[in-house]
Design a protein around this motif. Structure first.
Motif, PDB file in Angstrom:
ATOM      1  N   GLY A   1      -1.459  12.148  -4.266  1.00  0.00           N
ATOM      2  CA  GLY A   1      -1.698  11.677  -5.624  1.00  0.00           C
ATOM      3  C   GLY A   1      -0.443  11.471  -6.437  1.00  0.00           C
ATOM      4  O   GLY A   1      -0.538  11.166  -7.622  1.00  0.00           O
ATOM      5  N   MET A   2       0.705  11.601  -5.824  1.00  0.00           N
ATOM      6  CA  MET A   2       1.980  11.456  -6.530  1.00  0.00           C
ATOM      7  C   MET A   2       2.660  10.175  -6.078  1.00  0.00           C
ATOM      8  O   MET A   2       2.774   9.908  -4.886  1.00  0.00           O
ATOM      9  N   HIS A   3       3.131   9.400  -7.045  1.00  0.00           N
ATOM     10  CA  HIS A   3       3.816   8.153  -6.727  1.00  0.00           C
ATOM     11  C   HIS A   3       5.299   8.433  -6.468  1.00  0.00           C
ATOM     12  O   HIS A   3       5.995   9.018  -7.295  1.00  0.00           O
ATOM     13  N   ILE A   4       5.749   8.003  -5.293  1.00  0.00           N
ATOM     14  CA  ILE A   4       7.156   8.197  -4.924  1.00  0.00           C
ATOM     15  C   ILE A   4       7.972   6.960  -5.253  1.00  0.00           C
ATOM     16  O   ILE A   4       8.976   7.027  -5.961  1.00  0.00           O
ATOM     17  N   THR A   5       7.541   5.801  -4.743  1.00  0.00           N
ATOM     18  CA  THR A   5       8.268   4.564  -4.992  1.00  0.00           C
ATOM     19  C   THR A   5       7.353   3.390  -4.693  1.00  0.00           C
ATOM     20  O   THR A   5       6.264   3.549  -4.138  1.00  0.00           O
ATOM     21  N   THR A   6       7.831   2.215  -5.068  1.00  0.00           N
ATOM     22  CA  THR A   6       7.140   0.971  -4.754  1.00  0.00           C
ATOM     23  C   THR A   6       8.115   0.033  -4.059  1.00  0.00           C
ATOM     24  O   THR A   6       9.199  -0.251  -4.586  1.00  0.00           O
ATOM     25  N   ILE A   7       7.736  -0.426  -2.883  1.00  0.00           N
ATOM     26  CA  ILE A   7       8.563  -1.346  -2.105  1.00  0.00           C
ATOM     27  C   ILE A   7       8.155  -2.759  -2.481  1.00  0.00           C
ATOM     28  O   ILE A   7       6.991  -3.152  -2.310  1.00  0.00           O
ATOM     29  N   ARG A   8       9.095  -3.531  -2.992  1.00  0.00           N
ATOM     30  CA  ARG A   8       8.782  -4.875  -3.466  1.00  0.00           C
ATOM     31  C   ARG A   8       9.392  -5.974  -2.613  1.00  0.00           C
ATOM     32  O   ARG A   8       8.859  -7.091  -2.587  1.00  0.00           O
ATOM     33  N   ALA A   9      10.498  -5.720  -1.985  1.00  0.00           N
ATOM     34  CA  ALA A   9      11.237  -6.770  -1.280  1.00  0.00           C
ATOM     35  C   ALA A   9      10.917  -6.743   0.220  1.00  0.00           C
ATOM     36  O   ALA A   9      10.575  -5.705   0.786  1.00  0.00           O
ATOM     37  N   GLN A  10      11.026  -7.907   0.840  1.00  0.00           N
ATOM     38  CA  GLN A  10      10.849  -8.023   2.287  1.00  0.00           C
ATOM     39  C   GLN A  10      12.212  -7.993   2.964  1.00  0.00           C
ATOM     40  O   GLN A  10      13.158  -8.651   2.535  1.00  0.00           O
ATOM     41  N   TYR A  11      12.292  -7.217   4.051  1.00  0.00           N
ATOM     42  CA  TYR A  11      13.548  -7.104   4.797  1.00  0.00           C
ATOM     43  C   TYR A  11      13.324  -7.693   6.192  1.00  0.00           C
ATOM     44  O   TYR A  11      12.556  -7.154   6.993  1.00  0.00           O
ATOM     45  N   ARG A  12      13.977  -8.848   6.392  1.00  0.00           N
ATOM     46  CA  ARG A  12      13.815  -9.565   7.657  1.00  0.00           C
ATOM     47  C   ARG A  12      12.330  -9.855   7.911  1.00  0.00           C
ATOM     48  O   ARG A  12      11.672 -10.452   7.082  1.00  0.00           O
ATOM     49  N   GLN A  13      11.803  -9.408   9.054  1.00  0.00           N
ATOM     50  CA  GLN A  13      10.402  -9.685   9.353  1.00  0.00           C
ATOM     51  C   GLN A  13       9.459  -8.620   8.816  1.00  0.00           C
ATOM     52  O   GLN A  13       8.240  -8.708   9.007  1.00  0.00           O
ATOM     53  N   TYR A  14       9.979  -7.600   8.144  1.00  0.00           N
ATOM     54  CA  TYR A  14       9.143  -6.491   7.654  1.00  0.00           C
ATOM     55  C   TYR A  14       8.703  -6.774   6.212  1.00  0.00           C
ATOM     56  O   TYR A  14       9.538  -6.943   5.319  1.00  0.00           O
ATOM     57  N   THR A  15       7.396  -6.785   6.027  1.00  0.00           N
ATOM     58  CA  THR A  15       6.838  -6.998   4.682  1.00  0.00           C
ATOM     59  C   THR A  15       6.968  -5.711   3.867  1.00  0.00           C
ATOM     60  O   THR A  15       7.197  -4.628   4.420  1.00  0.00           O
TER      61      THR A  15
END
Length: 397
Positions: free
Chosen positions: A42-56
Motif C-alpha cells: 500500500g506504499m508508493h515507492i516510485t513511478t516509472i515513466r520512460a521506456q529504456y530500449r525495448q523495456y516498457t
C-alpha cells in the motif's frame, strides 16, 4: 435485522473505498506511454515513466518490484543514490548495501524535479519500506498493534451502541409528540394535521444520519486499525489521506465560497428592496392614493405583478454566476433539466398570461359590468392576469 443490512452495506462501502484508495491514480503527469507504478504494502515507492530500449515502463516497474522484494534482510541498510550517465541514457541508481535496486532515467522524474532530487525522494520511501518490513517480524510490535486494535474496536462498538440507543430515544420522543390534538393550533393547516408527516420525515432523516455516522466511524476505525500493523500501514495511511483530502477540499470550498455567498445575499437583498418599493408605489396607485399619467388603478395590480416577476428574474440571472458550484457540469445539467421542465410545463401558462395582459390593458371590460362569454354570462367581479371571474345567476328548477 434492518440494522444488520445497514452494517453490511456500510462494510461494503468501506471496502470499496479502501480499494479505490489503493488504486487511486497518482497526481503526476500522464505520458504517451502508460507509466508503471511501483507499490508495496500500500506504499508508493516510485513511478516509472520512460521506456529504456525495448523495456516498457510497466516492464521496468515489474523488474524493480522483484529487486525490492529480493533485498536480503540485514541488521542495517546502507541506502544511497548513485547518479550515472552512460552512452545512451542519463539517470540514477538507488543502491542498498552496494547493490543496484531501483534504476531511474532522467525522464522518470516529474516536472520541476531533477533526477537527483527525485532519486532522493525514492530513497527515503525505500528506507521507510525497509523499516516496515523489518518491523513486521517483531512480535512486540504486532502485540502492541493487536492491543490498540482491541481498544479501538471496543470504542467503536460503544459508539455504535450509543448511536443506536440515541436513535431509539429520538424515535420514541417523536412518537410521543405525534398527537394532533396537542398541537392542533400550530400545526393544523387547512384541517390537515402535519405532525404525522413531520414525524415520518424526521424518522427518515434520523435513519439516514445513523447510516452516515456508522459509515464514517467504520471508515475511521478501519483506517486506524490498518495503521497499527507495518504490513497494512500504507493502506491505512491512504485511507486517512483520502478522508483528510475530502474534508480539506470541502472546508476550503466553503471558505472560498463565502464572498460569492455574500454577493448572492446582497443581490437578493437589493431585489427585495426594489420589490417592496414597487409594491408600495403600485398599491397606492391601485387604491387611488397616488395618481400617475402612465398607470391607471385598473392596470396597477397587473403591472405590479409583472414588474415584481421581472425584478426577481433579473436578480436570479445576475446572481447565477456567484452561486457556489454553478460552474460545475452537474449544476449545469440540473439547470438545463429544470429549464426544460419549466419550458414544457409553462407553454400554456405563458399564453394564458399574455391573454390576461391583453384583457387588462385593453380594458375590454371592467369589474361591475355585465358580460356574456360563450355560454356563460354574469357580472364581472375580478379582472386578473391569469383569470377573470364573473358572478353568474343560478336558476332554480
Amino acid at each position: 435485522m434492518p440494522l444488520m443490512r445497514w452494517i453490511i452495506v456500510v462494510w461494503f462501502a468501506v471496502i470499496a473505498a479502501m480499494v479505490a484508495a489503493q488504486d487511486e491514480p497518482l497526481h503526476e503527469p500522464v505520458e504517451a506511454v502508460a507509466p508503471g507504478a511501483v507499490d508495496l504494502w500500500g506504499m508508493h515507492i516510485t513511478t516509472i515513466r520512460a521506456q529504456y530500449r525495448q523495456y516498457t515502463p510497466k516492464q521496468r516497474a515489474s523488474t524493480t518490484l522483484e529487486r525490492i522484494r529480493a533485498i536480503p534482510v540485514a541488521r542495517s541498510y546502507d541506502v544511497s543514490v548513485n547518479l550515472v550517465q552512460e552512452q545512451d541514457y542519463k539517470g540514477a541508481w538507488v543502491m542498498v548495501n552496494d547493490q543496484r535496486v531501483i534504476g531511474l532515467l532522467d525522464d522518470d522524474a516529474p516536472e520541476k524535479l531533477t533526477i537527483g532530487e527525485y532519486a532522493e525522494q525514492v530513497k527515503a520511501r525505500l528506507e521507510v519500506w525497509l523499516e516496515r518490513r523489518d518491523a513486521q517480524k517483531r512480535p512486540e510490535l504486532l502485540l502492541k498493534g493487536a492491543i490498540y486494535t482491541a481498544i479501538a474496536s471496543l470504542c467503536f462498538g460503544g459508539i455504535i451502541y450509543l448511536l443506536l440507543r440515541g436513535r431509539e430515544r429520538l424515535l420514541a420522543w417523536l412518537e410521543k409528540r405525534n398527537n394532533p390534538a396537542a398541537v392542533a393550533s400550530r400545526l393544523n393547516v387547512g384541517g390537515i394535521y402535519l405532525v404525522p408527516y413531520l414525524v415520518s420525515m424526521l424518522s427518515s432523516l434520523a435513519r439516514l444520519l445513523l447510516m452516515a455516522l456508522i459509515a464514517l466511524f467504520s471508515y475511521l476505525w478501519l483506517a486506524y486499525v490498518m495503521r497499527q500493523f507495518p504490513y497494512t500501514v500504507g493502506f491505512g495511511q491512504r485511507l486517512t489521506d483520502y478522508i483528510v483530502d475530502i474534508v480539506t477540499e470541502i472546508g476550503l470550498g466553503i471558505i472560498g465560497s463565502i464572498p460569492d455567498i455574500i454577493m448572492v445575499l446582497v443581490i437578493f437583498w437589493l431585489a427585495s428592496i426594489v420589490n417592496d418599493m414597487v409594491k408600495n408605489v403600485f398599491s397606492r396607485i391601485e387604491r387611488g392614493r397616488l395618481r400617475s399619467s402612465l398607470f391607471d388603478p385598473e392596470t396597477a395590480k397587473a403591472t405590479r405583478r409583472v414588474i415584481v416577476v421581472l425584478v426577481w428574474l433579473f436578480s436570479i440571472v445576475i446572481a447565477y454566476p456567484y452561486i457556489p458550484g454553478s460552474d460545475t457540469e452537474a449544476f449545469k445539467g440540473v439547470s438545463v433539466f429544470l429549464g426544460l421542465i419549466v419550458s414544457l410545463g409553462s407553454a400554456g401558462i405563458v399564453s394564458q398570461v399574455l391573454g390576461g395582459l391583453i384583457v387588462v390593458y385593453s380594458r375590454a371590460f371592467q369589474p361591475g359590468e355585465y358580460v356574456k362569454v360563450s355560454d356563460y354570462e354574469g357580472t364581472v367581479t375580478t379582472v386578473g392576469v391569469l383569470s377573470t371571474k364573473i358572478k353568474t345567476i343560478k336558476m332554480k328548477r
